[in-house]
Design a protein around this motif. Structure first.
Motif, PDB file in Angstrom:
ATOM      1  N   ALA A   1       0.820  -1.217   0.000  1.00 39.80           N
ATOM      2  CA  ALA A   1       0.000   0.000   0.000  1.00 39.80           C
ATOM      3  C   ALA A   1       0.851   1.264   0.000  1.00 39.80           C
ATOM      4  CB  ALA A   1      -0.947  -0.018   1.200  1.00 39.80           C
ATOM      5  N   PRO A   2       1.914   1.362   0.819  1.00 39.29           N
ATOM      6  CA  PRO A   2       2.714   2.591   0.786  1.00 39.29           C
ATOM      7  C   PRO A   2       3.342   2.851  -0.576  1.00 39.29           C
ATOM      8  CG  PRO A   2       3.242   1.298   2.731  1.00 39.29           C
ATOM      9  CD  PRO A   2       2.386   0.438   1.861  1.00 39.29           C
ATOM     10  N   ARG A   3       3.817   1.795  -1.239  1.00 41.62           N
ATOM     11  CA  ARG A   3       4.466   1.949  -2.547  1.00 41.62           C
ATOM     12  C   ARG A   3       3.452   1.971  -3.687  1.00 41.62           C
ATOM     13  NH1 ARG A   3       7.850  -2.988  -3.121  1.00 41.62           N
ATOM     14  NH2 ARG A   3       8.494  -1.986  -5.071  1.00 41.62           N
ATOM     15  N   ARG A   4       2.185   1.731  -3.371  1.00 36.21           N
ATOM     16  CA  ARG A   4       1.117   1.676  -4.381  1.00 36.21           C
ATOM     17  C   ARG A   4       1.484   0.681  -5.485  1.00 36.21           C
ATOM     18  NH1 ARG A   4       1.281   7.731  -5.857  1.00 36.21           N
ATOM     19  NH2 ARG A   4       0.078   6.995  -7.653  1.00 36.21           N
ATOM     20  N   THR A   5       1.974  -0.457  -5.056  1.00 40.61           N
ATOM     21  CA  THR A   5       2.551  -1.426  -5.997  1.00 40.61           C
ATOM     22  C   THR A   5       1.995  -2.814  -5.765  1.00 40.61           C
ATOM     23  OG1 THR A   5       4.631  -0.196  -6.189  1.00 40.61           O
ATOM     24  CG2 THR A   5       4.716  -2.536  -6.687  1.00 40.61           C
ATOM     25  N   VAL A   6       1.624  -3.482  -6.861  1.00 43.15           N
ATOM     26  CA  VAL A   6       1.295  -4.904  -6.832  1.00 43.15           C
ATOM     27  C   VAL A   6       2.129  -5.578  -7.917  1.00 43.15           C
ATOM     28  CG1 VAL A   6      -0.479  -6.670  -7.104  1.00 43.15           C
ATOM     29  CG2 VAL A   6      -1.061  -4.478  -6.044  1.00 43.15           C
ATOM     30  N   ILE A   7       2.843  -6.635  -7.550  1.00 38.12           N
ATOM     31  CA  ILE A   7       3.645  -7.399  -8.508  1.00 38.12           C
ATOM     32  C   ILE A   7       2.950  -8.729  -8.745  1.00 38.12           C
ATOM     33  CG2 ILE A   7       5.885  -8.454  -8.978  1.00 38.12           C
ATOM     34  CD1 ILE A   7       7.173  -6.337  -7.219  1.00 38.12           C
ATOM     35  N   LEU A   8       2.670  -9.023 -10.009  1.00 40.92           N
ATOM     36  CA  LEU A   8       1.983 -10.252 -10.403  1.00 40.92           C
ATOM     37  C   LEU A   8       2.920 -11.139 -11.206  1.00 40.92           C
ATOM     38  CD1 LEU A   8      -1.434  -8.741 -11.604  1.00 40.92           C
ATOM     39  CD2 LEU A   8      -0.813  -9.541  -9.305  1.00 40.92           C
ATOM     40  N   ARG A   9       2.691 -12.451 -11.089  1.00 43.66           N
ATOM     41  CA  ARG A   9       3.504 -13.408 -11.841  1.00 43.66           C
ATOM     42  C   ARG A   9       2.604 -14.393 -12.559  1.00 43.66           C
ATOM     43  NH1 ARG A   9       6.750 -16.238  -7.978  1.00 43.66           N
ATOM     44  NH2 ARG A   9       8.448 -14.756  -8.274  1.00 43.66           N
ATOM     45  N   GLY A  10       2.996 -14.709 -13.798  1.00 52.25           N
ATOM     46  CA  GLY A  10       2.311 -15.734 -14.577  1.00 52.25           C
ATOM     47  C   GLY A  10       3.229 -16.184 -15.682  1.00 52.25           C
ATOM     48  N   THR A  11       2.725 -16.955 -16.600  1.00 50.08           N
ATOM     49  CA  THR A  11       3.509 -17.305 -17.785  1.00 50.08           C
ATOM     50  C   THR A  11       3.394 -16.175 -18.798  1.00 50.08           C
ATOM     51  OG1 THR A  11       1.684 -18.367 -18.948  1.00 50.08           O
ATOM     52  CG2 THR A  11       2.965 -19.745 -17.416  1.00 50.08           C
ATOM     53  N   VAL A  12       4.280 -16.179 -19.782  1.00 51.17           N
ATOM     54  CA  VAL A  12       4.221 -15.173 -20.837  1.00 51.17           C
ATOM     55  C   VAL A  12       2.838 -15.166 -21.480  1.00 51.17           C
ATOM     56  CG1 VAL A  12       5.063 -14.614 -23.155  1.00 51.17           C
ATOM     57  CG2 VAL A  12       6.696 -15.102 -21.314  1.00 51.17           C
ATOM     58  N   ALA A  13       2.309 -16.353 -21.786  1.00 51.72           N
ATOM     59  CA  ALA A  13       1.001 -16.435 -22.441  1.00 51.72           C
ATOM     60  C   ALA A  13      -0.102 -15.873 -21.552  1.00 51.72           C
ATOM     61  CB  ALA A  13       0.690 -17.888 -22.817  1.00 51.72           C
ATOM     62  N   GLN A  14      -0.048 -16.166 -20.249  1.00 58.85           N
ATOM     63  CA  GLN A  14      -1.063 -15.647 -19.334  1.00 58.85           C
ATOM     64  C   GLN A  14      -0.996 -14.125 -19.229  1.00 58.85           C
ATOM     65  OE1 GLN A  14       0.129 -17.991 -15.955  1.00 58.85           O
ATOM     66  NE2 GLN A  14      -1.577 -19.441 -16.194  1.00 58.85           N
ATOM     67  N   VAL A  15       0.211 -13.605 -19.157  1.00 59.07           N
ATOM     68  CA  VAL A  15       0.382 -12.160 -19.033  1.00 59.07           C
ATOM     69  C   VAL A  15      -0.061 -11.458 -20.312  1.00 59.07           C
ATOM     70  CG1 VAL A  15       2.106 -10.333 -18.809  1.00 59.07           C
ATOM     71  CG2 VAL A  15       2.161 -12.295 -17.256  1.00 59.07           C
ATOM     72  N   GLU A  16       0.297 -12.014 -21.461  1.00 60.88           N
ATOM     73  CA  GLU A  16      -0.148 -11.432 -22.731  1.00 60.88           C
ATOM     74  C   GLU A  16      -1.671 -11.343 -22.781  1.00 60.88           C
ATOM     75  OE1 GLU A  16       2.993 -12.366 -26.274  1.00 60.88           O
ATOM     76  OE2 GLU A  16       1.854 -14.084 -25.523  1.00 60.88           O
ATOM     77  N   ALA A  17      -2.331 -12.409 -22.367  1.00 63.44           N
ATOM     78  CA  ALA A  17      -3.796 -12.428 -22.401  1.00 63.44           C
ATOM     79  C   ALA A  17      -4.380 -11.442 -21.399  1.00 63.44           C
ATOM     80  CB  ALA A  17      -4.306 -13.844 -22.126  1.00 63.44           C
ATOM     81  N   ALA A  18      -3.783 -11.369 -20.210  1.00 63.76           N
ATOM     82  CA  ALA A  18      -4.329 -10.504 -19.161  1.00 63.76           C
ATOM     83  C   ALA A  18      -4.239  -9.035 -19.528  1.00 63.76           C
ATOM     84  CB  ALA A  18      -3.605 -10.773 -17.847  1.00 63.76           C
ATOM     85  N   PHE A  19      -3.168  -8.658 -20.238  1.00 62.93           N
ATOM     86  CA  PHE A  19      -2.944  -7.241 -20.520  1.00 62.93           C
ATOM     87  C   PHE A  19      -3.078  -6.889 -21.999  1.00 62.93           C
ATOM     88  CE2 PHE A  19      -0.753  -8.135 -16.524  1.00 62.93           C
ATOM     89  CZ  PHE A  19      -1.295  -7.148 -15.723  1.00 62.93           C
ATOM     90  N   GLY A  20      -3.593  -7.824 -22.779  1.00 65.00           N
ATOM     91  CA  GLY A  20      -3.809  -7.543 -24.194  1.00 65.00           C
ATOM     92  C   GLY A  20      -2.559  -7.117 -24.920  1.00 65.00           C
TER      93      GLY A  20
END
Length: 530
Positions: A99-118
């Motif tokens: 919350a202080p850094r206003r940051t969330v780090i997410l992990r997935g596979t390349v294919a999952q990340v591509e799909a999640a963020f278009g």
């Protein structure tokens, strides 16, 4: 690597995803596609969230504690939950949520990340270096566009360059110690020449951002013993898998790391030096800065950054995120010092226009320009703008991105040298010696050498600020609004960096000038000043 013939993933025609403003990224003109990333390879992305409330544009009489800042300006729990729900919906795991850094780090596979963020990711090569890249915007569900301000880490191209210049080949003739007096200087010699007040920065923590390279304790021990100084306490802090990893190449990133530590540490040997190592990506840079600014364990009061790139190399979301991180630092009483670049007013863009270097162009940072210095018997006899042509020149100019800040309204910042003559944020704010031909004596990878560049100016000023903070018992914090009305620096009036020339008062080569330690010490000890 997967089959290069695999078709590019793309959002379907009826995709609910919407482009995130400011996230568009272009590929380098020289980039050549060389394939596609393995769709099953792991990938981490950093999401920068909105603040609970808009950051205050003016500083309070006293800095906020980090705990109070988190309560007032951190990300809300509701926004964190919304992002975690998005991660769940796309089979991504939450690596970190702050919350202080206003940051969330997410992990997935390349294919999952591509799909999640278009996003469409591919592998490219420039100058023999391969990177994972993208072009166009990042996309998000419409209901997250008001929550997420930036998405970083999809692209892992190098984001920034270290801002140092070698006086010559390391170990080459005339470069190794000892050098002729007046041609190169130790940091303590410069501190005396600039009149730094007595002190060692005891009780302060200087944070240093590094995006590559590393240091060896044996080199630090030898260097400080040679100066007759105690070895400062140096801590390496890992960010996003970055680490203290000396390459053994004294002409590479190790030179930046050692220069920063040795200059800051020799000026303020009583301070704790915390070195935040991160990958050289937009995500790594941002996460290193926010980790340092919001570090409740080490509590830095000064942040020194000697890495940067011309403004056109950054996405708007990256500049906004770092600018707001520096604004947070100002509210917390942390001084941010950034090298202004070593390639003159063009900043290595090569398009015939003038460009400022970021993050030095952030209105919430103190940009550090460079000079050429002459001493006789330890006293300054001449100081001019650093400009050695092909050998380097101080960065500086007028930002194409940031408007003129209030503290510069009476500074005489000229219109931009570019067509249209925009009036924007002027860079730098302060300066000191940076010419490698009148440079800093340091030790890198077992070799004594001389280094310059505006990279050296940021840690020199960081050591000075640490001394002043220790003397006054409270942090100076954001320097710019304090320095501009006072006229307490050594005005540099000779030379140019290409498109801009020095003159009386502020200029786009050396800012307000180089340190006058006696005047700064007197003002720092006055409660109403600095």
């Amino acid at each position: 690597m997967s089959d290069p013939s695999r078709p590019d993933p793309a959002p379907p025609a009826a995709s609910p995803l919407t482009p995130l403003p400011g996230s568009v990224r272009e590929l380098p003109a020289a980039a050549q596609p060389v394939g596609l990333p393995d769709p099953d390879a792991p990938l981490e992305v950093t999401l920068r969230l909105r603040a609970r409330r808009q950051l205050a544009p003016h500083l309070a009489a006293a800095p906020l504690t980090r705990e109070a800042f988190a309560q007032e300006y951190g990300a809300s729990e509701d926004d964190l939950r919304r992002v975690e729900a998005f991660a769940h919906d796309h089979s991504l795991s939450v690596v970190d949520a702050s919350a202080p850094r206003r940051t969330v780090i997410l992990r997935g596979t390349v294919a999952q990340v591509e799909a999640a963020f278009g996003a469409t990711l591919a592998l490219y090569q420039v100058d023999g270096r391969t990177f994972r890249g993208r072009s166009g915007p990042v996309r998000l569900p419409a209901d997250l566009l008001d929550v997420v301000e930036g998405v970083f880490g999809l692209d892992d191209r190098p984001q920034a360059r270290p801002r140092f210049r070698l006086a010559g080949p390391v170990g080459g003739p005339g470069i190794a110690f000892p050098r002729q007096a007046g041609v190169s200087f130790t940091p303590p010699e410069l501190a005396r020449a600039y009149g730094f007040p007595e002190g060692d920065g005891q009780g302060q923590t200087i944070a240093i951002i590094e995006l590559g390279g590393g240091y060896r304790k044996a080199d630090l021990s030898a260097y400080f013993a040679g100066l007759g100084l105690p070895l400062p306490r140096v801590t390496a802090v890992s960010v996003d898998g970055g680490r203290n990893a000396p390459s053994g190449d004294p002409s590479g990133a190790d030179a930046e790391v050692m220069l920063d530590i040795e200059v800051a540490g020799a000026v303020a040997p009583g301070a704790h030096i915390a070195v935040y190592f991160a990958p050289n990506t937009d995500a790594g840079f941002l996460n290193a800065v926010t980790r340092a600014v919001h570090d409740t364990r080490r509590k830095p009061s000064v942040l020194s950054i000697s890495w940067g790139a011309a403004e056109p190399a950054w996405t708007r979301q990256a500049m906004q995120a770092l600018d707001e991180a520096f604004q947070a630092a100002a509210l917390l009483g942390v001084t941010v010092l950034c090298a202004a670049g070593d390639d003159g007013s063009n900043d290595r863009v090569g398009d015939g226009l003038a460009h400022t270097d970021f993050p030095a162009s952030s209105p919430w940072a103190s940009g550090c320009g460079g000079t050429r210095l002459s001493l006789a018997d330890g006293q300054i006899t001449r100081e001019v703008v650093w400009n050695e042509g092909a050998g380097g020149a101080t960065g500086g100019g007028v930002s194409d991105t940031f408007p003129l800040p209030d503290y510069q309204r009476n500074a005489g910042v000229p219109p931009s040298a570019n067509p249209g003559g925009q009036v924007g944020r002027g860079v730098p704010d302060i300066s000191a010696v940076a010419d490698p031909q009148t440079g800093y004596r340091v030790r890198v990878d077992g070799q004594d050498t001389v280094i310059g560049g505006t990279s050296a100016v940021a840690p020199l000023w960081a050591g000075l600020v640490a001394r002043l903070n220790a003397r006054r018992g409270q942090p100076l914090g954001f320097l710019n609004p304090r320095l501009y009305p006072l006229g307490v620096l050594r005005d540099i009036t000779e030379g140019s960096n290409g498109a801009y020339a020095a003159g009386p008062g502020w200029d786009a080569c050396t800012g307000l000038g180089s340190p006058d330690g006696a005047k700064l010490a007197a003002l720092a000890e006055t409660p109403q000043s600095l």
